[in-house]
Motif scaffolding. Structure first.
Motif, PDB file in Angstrom:
ATOM      1  N   SER A  96       0.834  -1.204   0.000  1.00 38.67           N
ATOM      2  CA  SER A  96       0.000   0.000   0.000  1.00 38.67           C
ATOM      3  C   SER A  96       0.867   1.251   0.000  1.00 38.67           C
ATOM      4  O   SER A  96       1.809   1.321   0.775  1.00 38.67           O
ATOM      5  CB  SER A  96      -0.903  -0.009   1.242  1.00 38.67           C
ATOM      6  OG  SER A  96      -1.685   1.142   1.279  1.00 38.67           O
ATOM      7  N   ALA A  98      -1.221   0.755  -3.588  1.00 39.55           N
ATOM      8  CA  ALA A  98      -1.062  -0.265  -4.624  1.00 39.55           C
ATOM      9  C   ALA A  98      -0.444   0.323  -5.883  1.00 39.55           C
ATOM     10  O   ALA A  98      -0.801   1.418  -6.316  1.00 39.55           O
ATOM     11  CB  ALA A  98      -2.412  -0.888  -4.948  1.00 39.55           C
ATOM     12  N   PRO A 131     -18.207   1.888  -3.083  1.00 37.13           N
ATOM     13  CA  PRO A 131     -17.627   0.555  -3.154  1.00 37.13           C
ATOM     14  C   PRO A 131     -17.578   0.010  -4.580  1.00 37.13           C
ATOM     15  O   PRO A 131     -17.336  -1.161  -4.778  1.00 37.13           O
ATOM     16  CB  PRO A 131     -18.592  -0.272  -2.302  1.00 37.13           C
ATOM     17  CG  PRO A 131     -19.911   0.408  -2.492  1.00 37.13           C
ATOM     18  CD  PRO A 131     -19.627   1.872  -2.733  1.00 37.13           C
ATOM     19  N   PRO A 134     -12.586  -0.068  -9.100  1.00 35.61           N
ATOM     20  CA  PRO A 134     -11.939   0.709 -10.148  1.00 35.61           C
ATOM     21  C   PRO A 134     -12.735   0.691 -11.454  1.00 35.61           C
ATOM     22  O   PRO A 134     -13.452  -0.256 -11.746  1.00 35.61           O
ATOM     23  CB  PRO A 134     -10.602   0.000 -10.327  1.00 35.61           C
ATOM     24  CG  PRO A 134     -10.812  -1.372  -9.804  1.00 35.61           C
ATOM     25  CD  PRO A 134     -11.868  -1.282  -8.760  1.00 35.61           C
ATOM     26  N   LEU A 181      -2.954  -0.898 -15.232  1.00 34.72           N
ATOM     27  CA  LEU A 181      -3.429  -1.459 -13.961  1.00 34.72           C
ATOM     28  C   LEU A 181      -3.566  -0.331 -12.966  1.00 34.72           C
ATOM     29  O   LEU A 181      -2.686   0.495 -12.850  1.00 34.72           O
ATOM     30  CB  LEU A 181      -2.454  -2.497 -13.389  1.00 34.72           C
ATOM     31  CG  LEU A 181      -2.949  -3.211 -12.132  1.00 34.72           C
ATOM     32  CD1 LEU A 181      -4.021  -4.229 -12.447  1.00 34.72           C
ATOM     33  CD2 LEU A 181      -1.809  -3.872 -11.383  1.00 34.72           C
TER      34      LEU A 181
ATOM     35  N   PHE B 143     -14.695  -9.825  -6.341  1.00 35.61           N
ATOM     36  CA  PHE B 143     -14.598  -8.419  -6.730  1.00 35.61           C
ATOM     37  C   PHE B 143     -15.442  -7.547  -5.801  1.00 35.61           C
ATOM     38  O   PHE B 143     -14.980  -6.510  -5.308  1.00 35.61           O
ATOM     39  CB  PHE B 143     -15.046  -8.224  -8.180  1.00 35.61           C
ATOM     40  CG  PHE B 143     -14.951  -6.796  -8.632  1.00 35.61           C
ATOM     41  CD1 PHE B 143     -13.740  -6.262  -9.055  1.00 35.61           C
ATOM     42  CD2 PHE B 143     -16.062  -5.964  -8.609  1.00 35.61           C
ATOM     43  CE1 PHE B 143     -13.640  -4.934  -9.443  1.00 35.61           C
ATOM     44  CE2 PHE B 143     -15.972  -4.636  -8.998  1.00 35.61           C
ATOM     45  CZ  PHE B 143     -14.754  -4.120  -9.420  1.00 35.61           C
ATOM     46  N   SER B 147     -13.700  -4.937  -3.148  1.00 36.26           N
ATOM     47  CA  SER B 147     -14.061  -3.522  -3.321  1.00 36.26           C
ATOM     48  C   SER B 147     -14.427  -2.898  -1.979  1.00 36.26           C
ATOM     49  O   SER B 147     -14.078  -1.754  -1.705  1.00 36.26           O
ATOM     50  CB  SER B 147     -15.256  -3.381  -4.269  1.00 36.26           C
ATOM     51  OG  SER B 147     -14.920  -3.824  -5.556  1.00 36.26           O
ATOM     52  N   ARG B 150     -11.464  -2.817   0.966  1.00 36.97           N
ATOM     53  CA  ARG B 150     -10.512  -1.700   0.880  1.00 36.97           C
ATOM     54  C   ARG B 150     -10.753  -0.689   1.988  1.00 36.97           C
ATOM     55  O   ARG B 150      -9.868   0.062   2.348  1.00 36.97           O
ATOM     56  CB  ARG B 150     -10.655  -0.977  -0.467  1.00 36.97           C
ATOM     57  CG  ARG B 150     -10.192  -1.795  -1.647  1.00 36.97           C
ATOM     58  CD  ARG B 150     -10.259  -0.976  -2.917  1.00 36.97           C
ATOM     59  NE  ARG B 150     -11.616  -0.502  -3.186  1.00 36.97           N
ATOM     60  CZ  ARG B 150     -11.939   0.353  -4.145  1.00 36.97           C
ATOM     61  NH1 ARG B 150     -10.990   0.849  -4.922  1.00 36.97           N
ATOM     62  NH2 ARG B 150     -13.174   0.724  -4.327  1.00 36.97           N
ATOM     63  N   ALA B 159      -5.061  -3.036   2.545  1.00 35.21           N
ATOM     64  CA  ALA B 159      -3.992  -2.913   1.546  1.00 35.21           C
ATOM     65  C   ALA B 159      -4.002  -4.095   0.579  1.00 35.21           C
ATOM     66  O   ALA B 159      -3.840  -3.930  -0.631  1.00 35.21           O
ATOM     67  CB  ALA B 159      -2.632  -2.827   2.248  1.00 35.21           C
ATOM     68  N   ALA B 162      -7.004  -3.664  -1.744  1.00 41.82           N
ATOM     69  CA  ALA B 162      -6.841  -2.587  -2.724  1.00 41.82           C
ATOM     70  C   ALA B 162      -5.924  -3.030  -3.862  1.00 41.82           C
ATOM     71  O   ALA B 162      -6.106  -2.645  -5.019  1.00 41.82           O
ATOM     72  CB  ALA B 162      -6.275  -1.342  -2.042  1.00 41.82           C
ATOM     73  N   LYS B 163      -4.944  -3.846  -3.517  1.00 42.04           N
ATOM     74  CA  LYS B 163      -4.047  -4.381  -4.540  1.00 42.04           C
ATOM     75  C   LYS B 163      -4.770  -5.418  -5.394  1.00 42.04           C
ATOM     76  O   LYS B 163      -4.696  -5.405  -6.626  1.00 42.04           O
ATOM     77  CB  LYS B 163      -2.846  -5.035  -3.839  1.00 42.04           C
ATOM     78  CG  LYS B 163      -1.823  -5.669  -4.742  1.00 42.04           C
ATOM     79  CD  LYS B 163      -0.925  -4.633  -5.341  1.00 42.04           C
ATOM     80  CE  LYS B 163      -0.145  -5.163  -6.529  1.00 42.04           C
ATOM     81  NZ  LYS B 163       0.223  -4.071  -7.429  1.00 42.04           N
ATOM     82  N   ALA B 164      -5.469  -6.335  -4.724  1.00 37.25           N
ATOM     83  CA  ALA B 164      -6.038  -7.496  -5.415  1.00 37.25           C
ATOM     84  C   ALA B 164      -7.250  -7.133  -6.273  1.00 37.25           C
ATOM     85  O   ALA B 164      -7.475  -7.761  -7.308  1.00 37.25           O
ATOM     86  CB  ALA B 164      -6.446  -8.555  -4.382  1.00 37.25           C
ATOM     87  N   VAL B 165      -8.001  -6.121  -5.873  1.00 37.43           N
ATOM     88  CA  VAL B 165      -9.263  -5.853  -6.578  1.00 37.43           C
ATOM     89  C   VAL B 165      -9.005  -5.473  -8.028  1.00 37.43           C
ATOM     90  O   VAL B 165      -9.791  -5.803  -8.922  1.00 37.43           O
ATOM     91  CB  VAL B 165     -10.093  -4.766  -5.838  1.00 37.43           C
ATOM     92  CG1 VAL B 165      -9.470  -3.393  -5.974  1.00 37.43           C
ATOM     93  CG2 VAL B 165     -11.536  -4.760  -6.331  1.00 37.43           C
ATOM     94  N   LYS B 166      -7.879  -4.829  -8.281  1.00 39.99           N
ATOM     95  CA  LYS B 166      -7.581  -4.410  -9.651  1.00 39.99           C
ATOM     96  C   LYS B 166      -7.317  -5.622 -10.538  1.00 39.99           C
ATOM     97  O   LYS B 166      -7.640  -5.629 -11.717  1.00 39.99           O
ATOM     98  CB  LYS B 166      -6.364  -3.478  -9.656  1.00 39.99           C
ATOM     99  CG  LYS B 166      -6.584  -2.230  -8.802  1.00 39.99           C
ATOM    100  CD  LYS B 166      -5.712  -1.072  -9.212  1.00 39.99           C
ATOM    101  CE  LYS B 166      -4.275  -1.211  -8.855  1.00 39.99           C
ATOM    102  NZ  LYS B 166      -3.482  -0.022  -9.242  1.00 39.99           N
ATOM    103  N   ASP B 169     -10.606  -7.648 -11.125  1.00 40.60           N
ATOM    104  CA  ASP B 169     -11.428  -7.000 -12.140  1.00 40.60           C
ATOM    105  C   ASP B 169     -11.160  -7.631 -13.517  1.00 40.60           C
ATOM    106  O   ASP B 169     -12.077  -7.874 -14.299  1.00 40.60           O
ATOM    107  CB  ASP B 169     -11.109  -5.501 -12.155  1.00 40.60           C
ATOM    108  CG  ASP B 169     -12.108  -4.716 -12.993  1.00 40.60           C
ATOM    109  OD1 ASP B 169     -13.224  -5.218 -13.206  1.00 40.60           O
ATOM    110  OD2 ASP B 169     -11.763  -3.607 -13.437  1.00 40.60           O
TER     111      ASP B 169
END
Lengths: 181, 284
Positions: A96, A98, A131, A134, A181, B143, B147, B150, B159, B162-166, B169
């Protein structure tokens, strides 16, 4: 909302004090073993270097969670700093904030193109407060060989975690695209 | 960490006549956030839930490499598996901080009653449609979960999420595209896709069941039942576009979160763990 100053601090983590900057410059020479024209500084993987009186603390962040190149990059940072005479070097992996392709330097993107890999286009995500997660913005990918925008994705998952496989419909060459990404 | 390098080199010199090598167990050796982060027992249990899901699913997908319908799918499923291994490493590493165990201790030295994974991830790969159906359900669920995670009060979980959600997706997108393609392809691909969804659907209910642990992790964990509306809303348009009706049948018993598993998991773990158990501490 991230302020402009805070955003600058995240995207350009180069240290200010001379001792740390000297060690940073050395650590920044380490390259990605899978794309050896890119340094870890070009990638935005090198997050911080702090030199204190008796130790050097380096922070890296992984590109993808499972990227097997991270271990090699960490070992290479240890080796390059040790051979430069630094003692008591530690490297930490931090998740973090990310990593995002937005942290890749312009120099890095140019190197990628020259190497034959299309650089990430556009920005990674629009960060909402809810929520919803991205939101990806899709933009045309430029062929690194003939610069045509008439390209298409052949496979979303490519030779490494960070790349997709594309083909150019003008010069007909397949190529790798470093995906956003 | 420079000592790690030294220990590996010296261990290599210790290889005996049979080629057995003694090496310290490799670990991620990562601090996931700045500052100290030790999981409490409850948080560690929750991290095991999510980490075991990722680990078991990664092991399943790895079996497709060289067997997928086309080369691009070998690569795609391998990449998805690699991302999941990354998530599992982070989560198991964190879970292990509560009991001073490494991620490898947790992955290789627990038996199935100690695994906390859902039944859906231990369902067999089946044909390609079965694997896509499983990917479709799990990646949509994960997902929605990540989301929200986070915003967890636990900074390490936040943390990791937040890394894994991307990455998830992309997994979600991959499974969705295949589900549409198979459902709208030939009669045979459509028949297989519909069969796969109906075979899998009994295991969907368990994903969204709350356990007492969740009550103790208010603000830290995401309540599984709270994800159901978002999950249903996300998958409905895909079913509509695929012109497939939501399966509606019996509900499986579940119990994965308390260590009750089907026989599938034991076979999967046996294959995953055999090398480590036959050669404890080995490396290369």
């Amino acid at each position: 909302m991230v302020t402009v100053a805070a955003h600058e601090a995240i995207s350009r983590p180069r240290p200010i004090d001379a001792a740390s900057l000297a060690a940073w410059t050395i650590a920044a020479q380490v390259v990605d073993p899978e794309i050896p024209i890119l340094t870890i500084a070009d990638l935005g993987v090198l997050r911080s270097v702090r030199v204190t009186s008796d130790a050097v603390a380096v922070t890296l962040t992984p590109t993808y969670s499972g990227c097997p190149a991270m271990d090699a990059m960490r070992d290479d940072v240890l080796a390059v700093l040790a051979s430069a005479g630094y003692e008591n070097v530690s490297v930490r992996l931090v998740l973090s904030p990310a990593w995002t392709t937005d942290w890749m330097s312009e120099i890095g993107k140019n190197k990628l193109r020259e190497y034959g890999i299309a650089a990430p286009t556009g920005h990674a995500t629009v960060r909402g407060s809810g929520p919803a997660g991205p939101i990806r913005l899709k933009m045309a990918v430029k062929c690194p060989r003939c610069s045509s925008l008439n390209t298409r994705e052949l496979a979303h998952f490519g030779s490494t975690s960070c790349k997709s496989l594309y083909e150019c419909r003008d010069c007909l060459e397949p190529f790798d695209y470093f995906k956003v990404l | 960490m420079s000592e790690d390098t030294v220990s590996i080199d010296s261990a290599r010199a210790d290889a005996d006549d049979h080629g057995h090598v003694a090496v310290a167990v490799t670990t991620l050796d990562a601090e996931l956030i700045e500052g100290p982060s030790l999981a409490t027992p409850d948080v560690a249990e929750y991290a095991l839930w999510l980490g075991d899901d990722a680990l078991v699913l990664a092991q399943q997908l790895g079996a497709w490499i060289s067997r997928a319908p086309e080369l691009e799918e070998d690569v795609a499923l391998g990449n998805v598996a690699l991302d999941l291994i990354g998530h599992a490493r982070s989560l198991l590493h964190y879970a292990g901080t509560a009991t001073n165990r490494t991620e490898d201790d947790l992955a290789y030295w627990r038996t199935e009653p100690d695994f906390r994974s859902l039944h859906i991830v231990e369902q067999p790969n089946g044909d390609f449609a079965h694997t896509i159906a499983r990917q479709f359900v799990v990646s949509h669920y994960v997902f929605e979960l990540y989301s929200r995670l986070r915003a967890s009060a636990d900074q390490t979980l936040a943390a990791i999420a937040a890394k894994a959600v991307k990455e998830v997706d992309y997994h979600r997108d991959h499974a969705t595209q295949w589900m549409l393609r198979l459902a709208q392809g030939t009669d045979e691909s459509r028949r297989r896709m519909i069969t796969a969804l109906s075979d899998l659907w009994p295991y969907v209910d368990e994903i969204f069941r709350d356990e007492p642990l969740i009550d103790r992790l208010e603000g830290i964990a995401v309540r599984p039942s709270s994800l159901r509306p978002a999950f249903d809303a996300a998958i409905a348009p895909v079913f509509a576009e695929a012109e497939v009706e939501l399966p509606n049948g019996f509900v499986a018993s579940g119990g994965g979160r308390i260590g009750k598993h089907s026989e599938h998991l034991a076979f999967l773990l046996a294959e995953m763990q055999v090398l480590t158990r036959a050669h404890p501490g080995a490396s290369w």
